[in-house]
Write a protein that holds these residues in place. Structure first.
Motif, PDB file in Angstrom:
ATOM      1  N   GLU A  45      -7.599  -7.635  -2.203  1.00 56.11           N
ATOM      2  CA  GLU A  45      -8.973  -8.072  -2.448  1.00 56.11           C
ATOM      3  C   GLU A  45      -9.034  -9.496  -2.997  1.00 56.11           C
ATOM      4  OE1 GLU A  45     -10.562  -5.100  -5.003  1.00 56.11           O
ATOM      5  OE2 GLU A  45     -10.640  -3.554  -3.435  1.00 56.11           O
ATOM      6  N   PRO A  49      -0.495   1.718  -4.201  1.00 54.43           N
ATOM      7  CA  PRO A  49      -1.841   1.376  -3.733  1.00 54.43           C
ATOM      8  C   PRO A  49      -2.711   0.707  -4.801  1.00 54.43           C
ATOM      9  CG  PRO A  49      -1.233   3.579  -3.015  1.00 54.43           C
ATOM     10  CD  PRO A  49      -0.177   3.140  -3.984  1.00 54.43           C
ATOM     11  N   TYR A  67       0.827  -1.214   0.000  1.00 56.91           N
ATOM     12  CA  TYR A  67       0.000   0.000   0.000  1.00 56.91           C
ATOM     13  C   TYR A  67       0.857   1.258   0.000  1.00 56.91           C
ATOM     14  CZ  TYR A  67      -4.733  -1.838   0.342  1.00 56.91           C
ATOM     15  OH  TYR A  67      -5.939  -2.429   0.051  1.00 56.91           O
ATOM     16  N   ARG A  95      -4.338  -2.814  -3.621  1.00 55.39           N
ATOM     17  CA  ARG A  95      -5.765  -3.058  -3.412  1.00 55.39           C
ATOM     18  C   ARG A  95      -6.226  -4.317  -4.135  1.00 55.39           C
ATOM     19  NH1 ARG A  95      -6.096   2.651  -3.297  1.00 55.39           N
ATOM     20  NH2 ARG A  95      -6.187   2.769  -5.569  1.00 55.39           N
ATOM     21  N   SER A 105      -7.165  -2.188   8.074  1.00 52.18           N
ATOM     22  CA  SER A 105      -7.646  -1.951   6.714  1.00 52.18           C
ATOM     23  C   SER A 105      -8.002  -0.487   6.510  1.00 52.18           C
ATOM     24  CB  SER A 105      -8.859  -2.844   6.444  1.00 52.18           C
ATOM     25  OG  SER A 105      -9.390  -2.596   5.177  1.00 52.18           O
ATOM     26  N   GLY A 162      -6.258   2.265   3.873  1.00 52.94           N
ATOM     27  CA  GLY A 162      -7.021   3.048   2.917  1.00 52.94           C
ATOM     28  C   GLY A 162      -6.753   4.527   2.984  1.00 52.94           C
TER      29      GLY A 162
END
Length: 400
Positions: free
Chosen positions: A67, A59, A55, A63, A389, A393
């Motif tokens: 996921e 990023p 990240y 992601r 998490s 973000g």
């Protein structure tokens, strides 16, 4: 700068991504020996520290990787069928093919030139490259060509192991130890999607010989292993990816170390530079962290020799502790028969803390045996995952 990465695994692809993100004008080429979509291996394992690194550095790919990854928060240890459970040690796993697909698309979208079926034996065709990254695996041809400069050391483990897949989906990271008349044999298994798990089977050389694996073909080997582990596999199948072989792909682990990670304009990365025993699940993590380290040094130093020297010193120092832990882990598995004469709970504590234990580790293991307390622990870990998490973000996209 003109950069050539020899090897299209996680290290080479991720480094190519960071090089282009660092400076769009870099001319970056990745040379992969296999055809598009062809890779060997099952699911790769990684941990929260790598997800944080992903990240911080890109990023976009982070992601998608997060996921797509399967997750677990529980480890199960079976000793002769008796179960001990521990909640904690959150982990991630992802099919190697899926990881490479994500990184390949990201690199291609940034303008990296990815070429397939390129077996690099001679660097003369790339004499105009400013930097050549040798990330061509444990049997690196480029490293072998310059072994005296890298001062390569190779040690071979005593146990036999085989890397297989299974359609048994293990929701927990699972260790299972069985004792047929021939001797002790065990597996490490974890799912990496909704249909498939990695299953690494390991045993001492004496057990391997007594079970006749040196004489069995691939299909006979799989059927014999399915019979040994029928309690845990519950009727599911084992399979391998190496079709057409005359023998099953059993290996002895190779521990690779290099006293230097660069020579002239060649830098080693990933398994070409180092290996750590598969029982600690750090190969992919370390390869990507190598890529992050080299990309950072190239940003901080305009002079290539200075950047390579700094990369060499930083990454070799960073690996000291984990290489020691990996050696301790490998030695534990090479001495499994000396630990098995105890209860499953005591054995599990020894196994799960083979790299050093905390004062609370046994109490947490005891708590995990109770269904009510196990639910409480799982809830606490779930809350921690949610907080982490959210933090990821909100992190900026500035490379580390």
């Amino acid at each position: 700068m003109k950069i050539v990465c020899v090897g299209g695994g996680p290290a080479g692809l991720y480094f190519s991504i960071l090089a282009k993100l660092s400076r769009e004008k870099h001319d970056v080429t990745v040379l992969e020996r296999n055809a598009p979509g062809v890779t060997y291996g099952w699911g790769v394992v990684f941990w929260n520290d790598l997800v944080d690194d992903l990240y911080r550095n890109d990023p976009v790919s982070a992601r998608e990787i997060a996921e797509a990854a399967a997750r677990w928060d529980t480890q199960e240890v079976y000793l002769r069928g008796e179960l001990a459970t521990r909640v904690g040690g959150d982990g991630f796993s992802l099919g190697r093919d899926r990881l490479l697909d994500i990184l390949t698309r990201r690199a291609g979208g940034l303008g990296v030139d990815i070429r397939y079926q390129c077996e690099v034996q001679d660097l003369s065709a790339y004499a105009d490259a400013d930097l050549i990254v040798a990330c061509d695996g444990v049997n690196s041809g480029l490293r072998l060509q310059h072994a005296p400069h890298f001062q390569t050391q190779v040690e071979e483990g005593t146990n036999k192991y085989i890397w297989l897949g299974t359609d048994k989906v293990f929701d927990a990271f699972t260790f299972a130890f069985e004792q047929p008349p021939a001797g002790w044999i065990w597996f490490h298994a974890y799912r990496f999607n909704t249909e498939t798990s990695t299953c690494i089977i390991e045993c001492p050389q004496a057990t391997w010989e007594a079970l006749g694996f040196g004489k069995l073909g691939p299909d006979e080997t799989l059927r014999r292993l399915e019979d040994i582990f029928k309690r845990r596999l519950a009727g599911h199948s084992l399979f391998n990816q190496l079709r057409g072989l005359g023998k099953a792909p059993w290996l002895n682990f190779k521990r690779i170390r290099n006293e230097r990670w660069y020579h002239d304009n060649i830098a080693l990365m990933g398994d070409a530079a180092h290996t750590t025993h598969f029982s600690i699940g750090s190969g992919t993590k370390l390869a990507i962290q190598d890529a992050i380290g080299l990309a950072r040094q190239l940003r901080e130093h305009t002079d290539l020799p200075t950047a390579l020297k700094a990369y060499d010193e930083e990454r070799r120092q960073a690996l000291l502790a984990i290489q020691l832990a990996a050696r301790s882990s490998a030695e534990w598995f090479e001495n499994v028969p000396s630990y098995v004469n105890q209860s499953a709970l005591q054995f599990a504590h020894t196994l799960l803390n083979r790299r050093g234990s905390s004062a609370w580790s046994y109490l947490l293991l005891l708590a995990s045996q109770q269904s009510v307390l196990r639910g409480v622990l799982r809830g606490l870990h779930s809350s921690r995952r949610w907080v982490r998490s959210r933090q990821r973000g909100s992190d900026g996209a500035r490379p580390a």
